[in-house]
Design a protein around this motif. Structure first.
Motif, PDB file in Angstrom:
ATOM      1  N   ARG A   1      12.148  10.390  36.022  1.00 50.28           N
ATOM      2  CA  ARG A   1      13.231  11.372  36.180  1.00 50.28           C
ATOM      3  C   ARG A   1      14.606  10.673  36.126  1.00 50.28           C
ATOM      4  O   ARG A   1      15.545  11.198  35.511  1.00 50.28           O
ATOM      5  CB  ARG A   1      13.086  12.129  37.503  1.00 50.28           C
ATOM      6  CG  ARG A   1      14.166  13.189  37.699  1.00 50.28           C
ATOM      7  CD  ARG A   1      13.828  14.153  38.816  1.00 50.28           C
ATOM      8  NE  ARG A   1      13.644  13.493  40.090  1.00 50.28           N
ATOM      9  CZ  ARG A   1      12.460  13.346  40.698  1.00 50.28           C
ATOM     10  NH1 ARG A   1      11.359  13.803  40.127  1.00 50.28           N
ATOM     11  NH2 ARG A   1      12.374  12.743  41.864  1.00 50.28           N
TER      12      ARG A   1
ATOM     13  N   TYR B   1      17.503  11.587  33.485  1.00 54.39           N
ATOM     14  CA  TYR B   1      18.875  11.929  33.876  1.00 54.39           C
ATOM     15  C   TYR B   1      19.878  11.003  33.191  1.00 54.39           C
ATOM     16  O   TYR B   1      20.966  11.430  32.791  1.00 54.39           O
ATOM     17  CB  TYR B   1      19.028  11.836  35.396  1.00 54.39           C
ATOM     18  CG  TYR B   1      18.450  13.007  36.161  1.00 54.39           C
ATOM     19  CD1 TYR B   1      17.681  13.979  35.524  1.00 54.39           C
ATOM     20  CD2 TYR B   1      18.671  13.158  37.524  1.00 54.39           C
ATOM     21  CE1 TYR B   1      17.160  15.050  36.216  1.00 54.39           C
ATOM     22  CE2 TYR B   1      18.156  14.232  38.241  1.00 54.39           C
ATOM     23  CZ  TYR B   1      17.391  15.173  37.575  1.00 54.39           C
ATOM     24  OH  TYR B   1      16.882  16.239  38.268  1.00 54.39           O
TER      25      TYR B   1
ATOM     26  N   GLN C   1      16.913  13.932  42.932  1.00 52.98           N
ATOM     27  CA  GLN C   1      15.792  14.858  43.065  1.00 52.98           C
ATOM     28  C   GLN C   1      15.776  15.902  41.933  1.00 52.98           C
ATOM     29  O   GLN C   1      16.783  16.105  41.247  1.00 52.98           O
ATOM     30  CB  GLN C   1      15.876  15.556  44.425  1.00 52.98           C
ATOM     31  CG  GLN C   1      15.643  14.624  45.609  1.00 52.98           C
ATOM     32  CD  GLN C   1      14.287  13.949  45.545  1.00 52.98           C
ATOM     33  OE1 GLN C   1      13.251  14.583  45.710  1.00 52.98           O
ATOM     34  NE2 GLN C   1      14.289  12.637  45.321  1.00 52.98           N
ATOM     35  N   PRO C   2      14.627  16.592  41.738  1.00 49.36           N
ATOM     36  CA  PRO C   2      14.504  17.562  40.637  1.00 49.36           C
ATOM     37  C   PRO C   2      15.537  18.678  40.685  1.00 49.36           C
ATOM     38  O   PRO C   2      15.932  19.210  39.643  1.00 49.36           O
ATOM     39  CB  PRO C   2      13.088  18.123  40.828  1.00 49.36           C
ATOM     40  CG  PRO C   2      12.347  17.055  41.551  1.00 49.36           C
ATOM     41  CD  PRO C   2      13.347  16.402  42.449  1.00 49.36           C
ATOM     42  N   ASP C   3      15.990  19.064  41.894  1.00 47.82           N
ATOM     43  CA  ASP C   3      16.965  20.152  41.981  1.00 47.82           C
ATOM     44  C   ASP C   3      18.408  19.650  41.896  1.00 47.82           C
ATOM     45  O   ASP C   3      19.355  20.423  42.035  1.00 47.82           O
ATOM     46  CB  ASP C   3      16.758  20.962  43.267  1.00 47.82           C
ATOM     47  CG  ASP C   3      16.778  20.092  44.517  1.00 47.82           C
ATOM     48  OD1 ASP C   3      16.778  18.847  44.389  1.00 47.82           O
ATOM     49  OD2 ASP C   3      16.799  20.652  45.633  1.00 47.82           O
ATOM     50  N   ASP C   4      18.598  18.335  41.687  1.00 47.33           N
ATOM     51  CA  ASP C   4      19.948  17.784  41.497  1.00 47.33           C
ATOM     52  C   ASP C   4      20.342  17.892  40.020  1.00 47.33           C
ATOM     53  O   ASP C   4      19.487  17.793  39.141  1.00 47.33           O
ATOM     54  CB  ASP C   4      19.991  16.302  41.902  1.00 47.33           C
ATOM     55  CG  ASP C   4      19.887  16.103  43.407  1.00 47.33           C
ATOM     56  OD1 ASP C   4      20.366  16.980  44.142  1.00 47.33           O
ATOM     57  OD2 ASP C   4      19.328  15.068  43.832  1.00 47.33           O
ATOM     58  N   PRO C   5      21.633  18.048  39.741  1.00 43.92           N
ATOM     59  CA  PRO C   5      22.068  17.992  38.336  1.00 43.92           C
ATOM     60  C   PRO C   5      21.958  16.557  37.830  1.00 43.92           C
ATOM     61  O   PRO C   5      22.110  15.604  38.603  1.00 43.92           O
ATOM     62  CB  PRO C   5      23.535  18.439  38.409  1.00 43.92           C
ATOM     63  CG  PRO C   5      23.958  18.094  39.803  1.00 43.92           C
ATOM     64  CD  PRO C   5      22.746  18.277  40.670  1.00 43.92           C
TER      65      PRO C   5
END
Length: 406
Positions: A289, A293, A227-231
């Protein structure tokens, strides 16, 4: 190992056979199966246990037990034996010849709430399908043999008409929040199903048209994993799970696209693809995304490898990690390529408005898709040009190979 050899010397397996035949105590049965499982960890003893046909049949019958701890120990024993190359084929053949195993396994997957049991049974099924494609095909085609199933007393009980895909999905939902490793196992089982045409058809031609499978996998990708808030490093932890999920989504997408195009050709009626599977920008945004990543992790890996150039062991681990990330990247790119080709101007405008599409995300997508998926990128760029001419022009400048020639 000394204890295991001691037990074998004094014919413990024969003693346990007597226990299985006469005992009414679930805990005693559980303990005996558990001890056999411990003994089977050693190759010679595992071969001895596996070659005993009577014991093998009795142990498979334990899968029809109504006691969860006994089922757990039985599954652990089966997995131990299936993991020994010398005897794995003996058990595969034995299971193939015993139709009740299919029904009992499906019953457990579809009705148990014991996460530990579901994970272990999933590992057994995963191992079976990996070892023997013929058995997997039989289970895909199987309805039921109305075999004797779990019962609280000694009276036989008929099992419902099980289909393998709904049972796998039900188990996956149970383990989803409590056991990420278990979810990984069930997603890999689904991925194994898609390696044969019959498996893909079993998924997409289910009574709901595969929508339940698509919905679960879509939800995992878009709302739970990476998710977007994961590193960015999270992609390392989730790489095998993501690869399995995206592989199944890609197979379903390709299969359903082919079916709908066939329908449209026959009826001459245009049917919107989105009526069949959810094709929206969150999915495409999630795929991009994941690629972003992976790029971030790739840069970090290069830096780490320079720092530890002299450490050969670390480099070997890095290579293995890179291999798994490459598999994930290949699967992700294939699905992204297929979805981009289906986008309309309306979809693209929605993506621009919601922030899923911008110069950064599109550049990342193009960087990973080119040159292998040139046609897909070119098709998307034409649609993008209708929605945002400036963005399309900027992307053409960054990727000169895409400039339209008169």
């Amino acid at each position: 190992q000394d204890v295991a050899l001691f037990l074998q010397e004094f014919n413990a397996p024969d003693i346990f056979m007597g226990v299985f035949a006469k005992s009414k105590c679930p805990r005693l049965t559980e303990i005996c199966v558990g001890i056999l499982g411990n003994m089977a960890c050693f190759q010679d003893i595992c071969m001895s246990i596996s070659k005993d046909e009577n014991l093998g049949q009795v142990l498979l019958q334990r899968l029809c037990d109504s006691d969860s701890p006994t089922l757990l120990e039985t599954s652990r024993l089966l997995l131990t034996c299936l993991s020994q190359p010398e005897v794995a084929n003996v058990w595969v053949e034995r299971i193939r010849e015993n139709p009740s195993v299919y029904d009992c396994v499906c019953f457990i997957m579809s009705s148990s709430t014991n996460v530990e049991l579901l994970v272990k049974v999933g590992e057994v099924v995963d191992k079976l399908f990996d070892l023997d494609e013929e058995l997997m095909l039989n289970w895909i085609k199987n309805g039921t043999c109305q075999s004797v199933g779990p019962s609280v007393d000694d009276s036989p009980e008929e099992l419902p008409d099980f289909k393998i895909v709904p049972c796998i999905l039900e188990a996956a939902k149970q383990v989803r929040s409590d056991n990420p490793e278990g979810l990984d196992v069930y997603m890999h089982i689904l991925q194994l199903l898609t390696t044969v045409d019959e498996g893909i058809q079993a998924i997409v031609q289910a009574p709901d048209g595969g929508k339940e499978t698509w919905s679960l996998l879509y939800d995992l990708v878009c709302h739970e994993l990476c998710q977007p808030d994961d590193p960015p490093i999270i992609v390392q932890e989730q790489k095998t799970l993501l690869a399995s999920i995206l592989s199944v989504l890609s197979a379903m997408f390709a299969s359903q696209t082919e079916q709908e195009y066939t329908k449209m050709r026959k009826s001459n009626v245009e049917v919107p693809f989105s009526c069949y599977f959810i094709l929206d920008m969150p999915l495409i945004g999630s795929l991009i995304r994941i690629l972003q990543y992976m790029e971030s992790c790739g840069k970090r890996s290069v830096d780490n490898s320079k720092e530890s150039e002299q450490q050969e062991t670390g480099r070997a681990d890095l290579n293995e990690e890179d291999f798994h990330l490459k598999i994930l990247k290949d699967i992700c790119c294939e699905l992204l390529s297929n979805t981009l080709q289906e986008l309309t101007k309306e979809n693209t405008l929605e993506g621009l408005q919601e922030g899923h599409l911008n110069e950064q995300t599109c550049s990342c997508a193009f960087q990973n898709l080119l040159p292998l998926y040139f046609a897909s990128v070119e098709s998307f760029l034409e649609v993008l040009r209708e929605a945002d001419q400036t963005l399309a022009d900027n992307l053409e400048k960054r990727f000169p190979s895409l400039k339209v020639h008169a």
